[in-house]
Structures are given as C-alpha cells and as structure tokens.
Scaffold this active site. Structure first.
Site, PDB file in Angstrom:
ATOM      1  N   GLN A 275       2.758  -2.482 -42.033  1.00  0.00           N
ATOM      2  CA  GLN A 275       4.382  -1.944 -41.753  1.00  0.00           C
ATOM      3  C   GLN A 275       5.353  -3.232 -41.180  1.00  0.00           C
ATOM      4  O   GLN A 275       5.314  -4.076 -41.743  1.00  0.00           O
ATOM      5  CB  GLN A 275       4.252  -1.090 -40.149  1.00  0.00           C
ATOM      6  CG  GLN A 275       4.001  -1.914 -39.144  1.00  0.00           C
ATOM      7  CD  GLN A 275       4.002  -1.092 -38.193  1.00  0.00           C
ATOM      8  OE1 GLN A 275       3.887  -0.114 -37.453  1.00  0.00           O
ATOM      9  NE2 GLN A 275       3.174  -2.223 -36.845  1.00  0.00           N
ATOM     10  N   HIS A 307       9.548   3.908 -20.348  1.00  0.00           N
ATOM     11  CA  HIS A 307       7.985   3.277 -20.259  1.00  0.00           C
ATOM     12  C   HIS A 307       7.660   4.125 -18.535  1.00  0.00           C
ATOM     13  O   HIS A 307       6.602   4.066 -18.468  1.00  0.00           O
ATOM     14  CB  HIS A 307       7.826   1.927 -20.682  1.00  0.00           C
ATOM     15  CG  HIS A 307       8.070   1.555 -22.574  1.00  0.00           C
ATOM     16  ND1 HIS A 307       8.749   1.053 -22.707  1.00  0.00           N
ATOM     17  CD2 HIS A 307       6.675   1.909 -22.601  1.00  0.00           C
ATOM     18  CE1 HIS A 307       8.194   0.974 -23.453  1.00  0.00           C
ATOM     19  NE2 HIS A 307       7.413   1.261 -23.888  1.00  0.00           N
ATOM     20  N   ASP A 329       3.655  -3.667 -28.137  1.00  0.00           N
ATOM     21  CA  ASP A 329       4.754  -4.519 -27.605  1.00  0.00           C
ATOM     22  C   ASP A 329       4.509  -5.141 -26.370  1.00  0.00           C
ATOM     23  O   ASP A 329       5.463  -5.905 -25.721  1.00  0.00           O
ATOM     24  CB  ASP A 329       5.578  -3.857 -28.412  1.00  0.00           C
ATOM     25  CG  ASP A 329       5.937  -2.397 -27.566  1.00  0.00           C
ATOM     26  OD1 ASP A 329       5.487  -2.132 -26.107  1.00  0.00           O
ATOM     27  OD2 ASP A 329       6.326  -1.259 -28.039  1.00  0.00           O
ATOM     28  N   GLU A 349      -4.242  -1.983 -30.967  1.00  0.00           N
ATOM     29  CA  GLU A 349      -3.246  -1.650 -31.547  1.00  0.00           C
ATOM     30  C   GLU A 349      -4.093  -1.977 -33.175  1.00  0.00           C
ATOM     31  O   GLU A 349      -4.398  -2.665 -32.887  1.00  0.00           O
ATOM     32  CB  GLU A 349      -1.779  -2.644 -31.127  1.00  0.00           C
ATOM     33  CG  GLU A 349      -1.312  -3.281 -31.917  1.00  0.00           C
ATOM     34  CD  GLU A 349      -0.362  -2.399 -32.131  1.00  0.00           C
ATOM     35  OE1 GLU A 349       0.063  -1.873 -32.967  1.00  0.00           O
ATOM     36  OE2 GLU A 349       0.269  -1.644 -31.114  1.00  0.00           O
ATOM     37  N   ASP A 383      -7.801   0.916 -35.482  1.00  0.00           N
ATOM     38  CA  ASP A 383      -6.959   2.215 -35.654  1.00  0.00           C
ATOM     39  C   ASP A 383      -7.773   2.991 -34.519  1.00  0.00           C
ATOM     40  O   ASP A 383      -8.967   2.906 -33.785  1.00  0.00           O
ATOM     41  CB  ASP A 383      -7.742   2.767 -37.191  1.00  0.00           C
ATOM     42  CG  ASP A 383      -7.285   4.440 -36.650  1.00  0.00           C
ATOM     43  OD1 ASP A 383      -5.994   4.423 -36.945  1.00  0.00           O
ATOM     44  OD2 ASP A 383      -8.033   5.545 -36.674  1.00  0.00           O
ATOM     45  N   ALA A 384      -6.779   3.350 -33.673  1.00  0.00           N
ATOM     46  CA  ALA A 384      -7.141   4.379 -32.771  1.00  0.00           C
ATOM     47  C   ALA A 384      -8.325   5.186 -31.849  1.00  0.00           C
ATOM     48  O   ALA A 384      -8.970   5.744 -31.938  1.00  0.00           O
ATOM     49  CB  ALA A 384      -6.049   4.928 -31.826  1.00  0.00           C
ATOM     50  N   ASP A 402       0.540   5.531 -26.744  1.00  0.00           N
ATOM     51  CA  ASP A 402       2.325   4.941 -26.979  1.00  0.00           C
ATOM     52  C   ASP A 402       2.135   5.499 -28.216  1.00  0.00           C
ATOM     53  O   ASP A 402       1.911   4.210 -28.426  1.00  0.00           O
ATOM     54  CB  ASP A 402       2.539   4.029 -26.183  1.00  0.00           C
ATOM     55  CG  ASP A 402       4.093   2.866 -25.946  1.00  0.00           C
ATOM     56  OD1 ASP A 402       4.637   4.332 -26.474  1.00  0.00           O
ATOM     57  OD2 ASP A 402       4.052   2.198 -25.855  1.00  0.00           O
TER      58      ASP A 402
END
Length: 545
Positions: A275, A307, A329, A349, A383-384, A402
C-alpha cells in the site's frame, strides 16, 4: 492517400487493396506482424490493469471497479471492431494512426485520472461526479482503440500472404493471447514494483508507439504516400515526446498531487509492496495523520477517543494475553498496555513498513507511547486470516480487530463468518473480541451485517456506538483524503463465545478514561436503536458488504 495496388483476385473481399509490397520475404513479414500483435496485446492488457488498479486504490471496492472497467472495455472493443471494418482498405495507415493514439491515451490515462482525483476531491460520491465518468471515458476510449486493432491486423497479415480465414485467425489470436499473458504478468511483477503506476504505464505507451510505428513505417511503408509517412512519423515522435516529458516530470507531479490530496505538511510518503503510506503533521503543534492508500487511518485530533472506545470495553475482564489484528501503528497496543496486569500483546500486521514507521518515526512513536520498546509486545508480519489458521493453541483473553473496513474488497474476508470462526478458536472460553464495524449513521446495513455475521459464527454480541467529531478519526473507506466530511460516529461490536458480554470500562489504567458504565450503556442503546433485523451473514463465497 494510399497508392494503387493490383486488382483483387477472384473471391477476394471488398476491402482487398492488393498484396503488400514488402522490403522482406513474406515469411519474415508475417513474423513481424505477429510480433507486433504480441507487443500490442501486452500493452493493451497493461492499460486495462492500470485502470483497475488505480480505480481500486482511489475509489475502493476493487470488485466493482474491475467489473466496471473490464465490462466497459470489452463492450468498447466490440464497437471498435465494427468501426474498423470501414478502414480495412487503408489498413496500414489506419493501424499506424490508431497505435499512436492508443499509446497517447493509454500512456497518459493514469496521470490524468490521478490529477483529477487530486485536484477535484473525493471519488466517493455519486456516479455523476466527474472523476468516475472520466474512468468510464478512458475505459471506453482504450477499449475502442484495442478492438479496432484486430480487423486491421487481420487485413495486414492477409495482404502479406493470403490463407484460409481459420488459419489466419488462429495465428493472430495465438500471438494476441500470449502477449496478453506477458503483459498481465509484467504489470504486477515488474512495472508496478520497479516503476510505479504512472511511470510504468507511460513506458508501456512508449513501447506501444514504437511497435506500431515501426511496423507500418518499416514493413508497410510502400503502402503510404510520402506525405502519409511523414505525418505518421511526426505523430509518433510527438506522442513519444509527450510521454517522455511526462515521465521526466512525474516526480514533481506526484509531489504536487500529494500536497493537493494530503495538504502541505506531508512528512513521509512511501509505497510498500502492499500500500501507499503517508504521514502528515506531527510537528510544530500540528496533529499527526496517517493515511493508508489514501484513506485516513489515524487522526491525532481524537484518535485516543477512538482507540479508547475500541479497546476499553474488551479489557473489562481477564486480559493477560491480548491479540491485536492489524493495528501496526501501535495505538491499540498503547491502550492495552495501560493495564499493568497484561503479560503479552501479539500484533499481527500485514505490512512491515507500517510497523517500522511506528517504531522509528518520532511523532508516531511518541503518539503510540513507544510500545514497540515494551518487552511484552511481539509482532508477526502476516495476513490476519492466514495467521489465525495456523495460530498456536494457547488461547487469548482479548482479541482486538483494528482492521480496514469491509467496504474495501481486500478486507471483506476479515469480516466473514469463516474469519470470526477462526477468531473463536483462539479465544478463551470467557474471552472477548471487539471489532470496529464502521459508522452506524451513514452505513447501518454494513454495521448490522458485521454483527449478524459474528452471531452466525457462534459469538454472543453487544453492539455499541460512540460519537465522533466532524474532524475526527475515520477508518478504512469511511473517509478518503479528499473527503469533505468525516462520519459522525464509530460503530463497534463486542463479542464472546460465552455469555453476552456486558459493557464496562474495566480496571482503570494509569491514564483516566472518559468511558464509564453509564456512558457505555448509552452507547449500546444508541446502537440498538438503529438495528436492522434479518440480515444474512457474510461468507467468503457470498460477501454481503
């Protein structure tokens, strides 16, 4: 004007303009025509893929954008083939002019689309908006020009040496399909990672112009008058000049366009293999904003409110082991680490560049409380969905999703019944899962589809809705960089494989929270007031977002 040729042989079609006068042997001429077919097919597919990729990045929902671009192009190719029937008698000149025009339109398409997006604002409005119609216009124009190639090339190859129609079609389409394969593989594996979207498609346009011009001016030059040859040469040189100039200026253009999209204070802009990541502000008293693929993922104005609302209710119970899906993040992890009895936080992540930025950027690492320096935090780049399928058997007390919203096609699987089934496998019997399901006020059907999907996976759910500010955080596709307004609220779903979880603020950490049992109760009632009943679950084979 085309020079006269020999009379048509018996049985020749009306378009017959006589055999070509070639500077090479017929077999060599046929090979050169088929080689040009191969190159033009590769370039044409790159144009198509570029429009799909750019539209998916700028608009979102890649399935819809791919469907629009490809369906319009295929339709236009049919129209282009019909129109080209009238040009077959002047096939060489027509093909040369067509390839020059295709190189110009296709090579400049990405820059034009990005410029309109950058300087006119959001693409997320109605289809009547200019940028979306420009996407359709480019798809239509490129499709018309690609479709017109086939009849003209068929005429040229037949003029070299006439053969049965079936054999000529087989040769032509074999070269065309192999070229399309090469173009389709070159775009994601060579052009995109090495040159980027804009430069890659400009280079493709240059190759297209050289191939078409060389074939006509080299092999079929005797079919053209002197004036036609000079005009065609000038047209191709002009196209190459435009594309070369654009390629030289592309870095300056990208900087100007990025400032138009994100503002003047862009500090970090990088393209990872996954990305585009942009950081703005964070210095001189300006709030920090983090954009992923043009969508605002973190706003320093009130990300703590977001959050806090995401994490705090999930921590109202056992929370020794916590799994954060997404959240590279580090801001969700920061909220988790407010609780001193947390023993381990695993972050999954997909983009390591986001984690590296959260570690090293002074403003972002300061905002996340330097969580990656905490020994309790472990990071997995994966990848989740795939990670959950291979997750260790040790259960988690809390799972925090998230993630980008389901409106982005790549994220739809992360809001599917299968995904929540995998999450349930790693939850402790009284564990809690919390999901950000998008704004309730503007997209209630999406929100309640998420909740229905979680229930279909065997989870007991408690939805809640927290109000935001007009300038506040907007995750995923809720607000793009050029959007004029942010959503008025955030919708969350708290779930558990055991009893329906109650909403509570949990044990207080070192920093006070504005969330109380009373305010969370009001948040639950605000969400329930918008409930849509009877929505089916979203699955991998039947996504419903």
């Amino acid at each position: 004007m085309i020079e006269p040729h020999a009379p048509a042989p018996p049985g020749a079609p009306p378009s017959w303009a006589g055999p070509a006068r070639l500077p090479v042997r017929p077999d060599t001429g046929r090979f050169l025509v088929l080689a040009c077919v191969f190159v033009c097919a590769a370039c044409g597919l790159v144009y198509e893929l570029e429009l799909v990729a750019l539209a998916s990045y700028l608009i979102g929902d890649s399935v819809t954008q791919a469907s629009v671009v490809l369906s319009v192009m295929v339709f236009a190719m049919g129209i282009g083939s019909l129109v080209a029937k009238r040009l077959r008698r002047h096939a060489a000149a027509a093909f040369g002019a067509l390839e020059a025009l295709l190189a110009l339109v296709g090579g400049c398409s990405a820059m034009a689309l990005y410029a309109v997006f950058a300087w006119t604002g959001d693409w997320g409005g109605l289809w009547a908006s200019g940028p979306r119609w420009l996407l359709v216009a480019f798809s239509l124009a490129i499709g018309l020009l690609i479709g017109a190639e086939v009849p003209l090339l068929m005429e040229l190859i037949q003029r070299i040496r006439r053969q049965d129609a079936g054999g000529a079609v087989a040769d032509l389409f074999a070269a065309d399909y192999v070229g399309a394969l090469v173009g389709g593989l070159a775009f994601p594996f060579l052009l995109l990672p090495l040159l980027g979207q804009l430069t890659g498609v400009m280079l493709t346009g240059g190759v297209n112009a050289v191939a078409g011009g060389a074939l006509v001016l080299g092999l079929f030059r005797r079919d053209l008058t002197r004036r036609a040859r000079w005009l065609l040469l000038a047209a191709n040189l002009a196209v190459l000049g435009v594309l070369a100039t654009a390629a030289v200026l592309v870095d300056d253009f990208e900087r100007a366009a990025r400032e138009a999209v994100y503002g003047q204070d862009v500090r970090v802009a990088l393209k990872t293999g996954i990305q585009e990541v942009v950081l703005t502000g964070g210095t001189g008293g300006r709030p920090l904003d983090l954009y992923l693929d043009g969508r605002l993922r973190v706003s320093g104005r009130d990300e703590r409110r977001y959050h806090g609302a995401l994490v705090t209710p999930a921590m109202d119970g056992p929370h020794a082991r916590v799994l954060v899906l997404g959240g590279g993040d580090g801001l969700a992890a920061r909220e988790v680490l407010r609780y001193p009895d947390v023993r381990r936080v695993d972050i999954v992540e997909i983009d390591p560049a986001v984690v590296d930025l959260a570690r090293r950027d002074p403003a972002l690492s300061r905002l996340n409380g330097h969580v990656y320096g905490d020994a309790r935090v472990r990071v997995t780049t994966a990848d989740a969905f795939r990670r959950l399928r291979t997750a260790p058997p040790v259960p988690y007390d809390v799972v925090i999703a998230d993630l980008p919203d389901p409106g982005i096609t790549a994220s739809t699987k992360l809001y599917s019944e299968e995904f929540y089934g995998l999450v349930r496998r790693v939850l402790a019997p009284e564990g809690r899962l919390v999901v950000h399901a998008g704004p309730v006020s503007s997209r209630p059907r999406v929100f309640w589809t998420v909740e229905s999907t979680m229930r279909a996976a065997g989870l007991h759910t408690t939805p809640y809705r927290v109000g935001g500010r007009d300038s506040g955080f907007a995750a995923g596709p809720d607000r793009t960089a050029g959007a004029s307004r942010a959503p008025r609220d955030w919708g969350f779903v708290l779930a558990s494989p055991g009893a329906r979880p109650a909403l509570g603020p949990g044990a207080r950490g070192p920093r006070p929270t504005t969330l109380t049992r009373e305010s969370l109760g009001a948040a639950r009632r605000a969400a329930e007031a918008t409930r849509i009943v009877g929505l089916p679950a979203s699955t991998l084979v039947h996504p419903r977002y």
